[in-house]
Design an enzyme around this catalytic site. Structure first.
Site, PDB file in Angstrom:
ATOM      1  N   HIS A 160      -9.853  69.377  43.934  1.00 30.99           N
ATOM      2  CA  HIS A 160      -9.685  68.150  43.146  1.00 30.99           C
ATOM      3  C   HIS A 160     -10.828  67.188  43.475  1.00 30.99           C
ATOM      4  O   HIS A 160     -11.162  67.000  44.653  1.00 30.99           O
ATOM      5  CB  HIS A 160      -8.331  67.511  43.478  1.00 30.99           C
ATOM      6  CG  HIS A 160      -8.085  66.270  42.679  1.00 30.99           C
ATOM      7  ND1 HIS A 160      -7.661  66.305  41.367  1.00 30.99           N
ATOM      8  CD2 HIS A 160      -8.263  64.959  42.984  1.00 30.99           C
ATOM      9  CE1 HIS A 160      -7.573  65.062  40.915  1.00 30.99           C
ATOM     10  NE2 HIS A 160      -7.927  64.235  41.874  1.00 30.99           N
ATOM     11  N   LEU A 179       0.870  73.862  36.603  1.00 26.72           N
ATOM     12  CA  LEU A 179       1.604  75.116  36.805  1.00 26.72           C
ATOM     13  C   LEU A 179       2.982  74.775  37.334  1.00 26.72           C
ATOM     14  O   LEU A 179       3.116  73.943  38.236  1.00 26.72           O
ATOM     15  CB  LEU A 179       0.848  75.999  37.797  1.00 26.72           C
ATOM     16  CG  LEU A 179      -0.519  76.473  37.300  1.00 26.72           C
ATOM     17  CD1 LEU A 179      -1.299  77.117  38.422  1.00 26.72           C
ATOM     18  CD2 LEU A 179      -0.370  77.421  36.123  1.00 26.72           C
TER      19      LEU A 179
HETATM   20  C1  GAR Z   1     -14.279  70.317  39.151  1.00 24.38           C
HETATM   21  O1  GAR Z   1     -14.997  69.152  39.438  1.00 24.38           O
HETATM   22  C2  GAR Z   1     -12.866  70.218  39.684  1.00 24.38           C
HETATM   23  O2  GAR Z   1     -12.792  69.474  40.853  1.00 24.38           O
HETATM   24  C3  GAR Z   1     -12.163  69.536  38.547  1.00 24.38           C
HETATM   25  O3  GAR Z   1     -12.698  70.132  37.395  1.00 24.38           O
HETATM   26  C4  GAR Z   1     -14.065  70.450  37.633  1.00 24.38           C
HETATM   27  C5  GAR Z   1     -14.352  71.851  37.130  1.00 24.38           C
HETATM   28  O4  GAR Z   1     -15.709  72.096  37.107  1.00 24.38           O
HETATM   29  N1  GAR Z   1     -10.765  69.724  38.643  1.00 24.38           N
HETATM   30  C6  GAR Z   1      -9.867  68.789  38.317  1.00 24.38           C
HETATM   31  O5  GAR Z   1     -10.173  67.687  37.884  1.00 24.38           O
HETATM   32  C7  GAR Z   1      -8.427  69.203  38.516  1.00 24.38           C
HETATM   33  N2  GAR Z   1      -7.563  68.059  38.482  1.00 24.38           N
HETATM   34  P1  GAR Z   1     -16.288  73.564  36.995  1.00 24.38           P
HETATM   35  O6  GAR Z   1     -15.679  74.193  35.755  1.00 24.38           O
HETATM   36  O7  GAR Z   1     -17.768  73.382  36.850  1.00 24.38           O
HETATM   37  O8  GAR Z   1     -15.933  74.313  38.246  1.00 24.38           O
END
Ligand code: GAR
Length: 197
Positions: free
Chosen positions: A114, A98
């Site tokens: 994260h 963003l």
């Molecule tokens: C989560 O593990 C979050 O920490 C990660 O994506 C996943 C989403 O899972 N985010 C990142 O990597 C951002 N850089 P979800 O759709 O099951 O909540």
């Protein structure tokens, strides 16, 4: 009138963090109403999960770039969030950067989760980066979103040990379990004024 925070959630994936936030709201543990769930992926699980909770859920075109929203898309996201009345924005696996206009519209009101102990392993597949590096502990971080990539002020972290027989996938599963308690708890502390930004 409800004195709960009006929260929008943006995600690109399966939506397990959205579920933990929606459950925490329903249980009265997180003093927020989720007013909009938006995704840049038309068939993302998060939209289906949101609908399952009776939440307003929308796919919003991300535009022509792969890793960020283009200008038109950014304006569409801001307009949809404004229309929903959102005061805060929680990113829950939203896989696009963003930029200026969005962050200016919601200045110091955008939070992310994260899957690593920042500042270690920013960027994509942080659990795999940690596993490949051979660290003995990793975890997850809730942080404010600023103009950098995974660089904003850290609000809370949860530590997850790396086990001898972990694969990247089993490690990711345990990090996600930690996320599901850390994210609602941290947002609750933030909205209750227990954490100052
Ligand atoms: C989560 O593990 C979050 O920490 C990660 O994506 C996943 C989403 O899972 N985010 C990142 O990597 C951002 N850089 P979800 O759709 O099951 O909540």
């Amino acid at each position: 009138m409800s004195d709960k925070i009006k929260l929008a959630v943006l995600g690109s994936g399966k939506g397990s963090n959205l579920v933990s936030l929606a459950e925490a709201c329903a249980a009265g543990m997180l003093p927020a109403d989720i007013v909009l769930v938006a995704s840049d992926v038309a068939d993302a699980g998060i939209l289906e999960r949101a609908a399952g909770f009776g939440l307003s859920a929308r796919f919003i075109e991300p535009g022509k770039f792969r890793t960020k929203l283009d200008e038109t898309a950014e304006a569409a996201y801001v307009a949809a969030l404004r229309e929903s009345g959102a005061e805060w924005v929680a990113l829950a696996g939203f896989m696009r950067i963003l930029k200026g206009d969005f962050l200016r519209a919601f200045e110091k009101k955008v939070v992310n989760i994260h899957p690593s102990l920042l500042p270690a392993f920013p960027g994509l597949e942080a659990w795999k980066q940690a596993h490949d590096y051979g660290v003995k502990a990793t975890g997850c971080t809730v942080h404010m979103v600023d103009h950098g990539i995974d660089t904003g002020s850290i609000l809370a972290q949860g530590v997850v040990p790396v086990l001898e027989d972990d694969t990247a996938a089993t490690l990711h599963q345990r990090i996600q379990q930690e996320e599901h308690t850390l994210y609602p708890r941290t947002l609750a502390r933030l909205f209750n004024g227990e954490i100052r930004v």
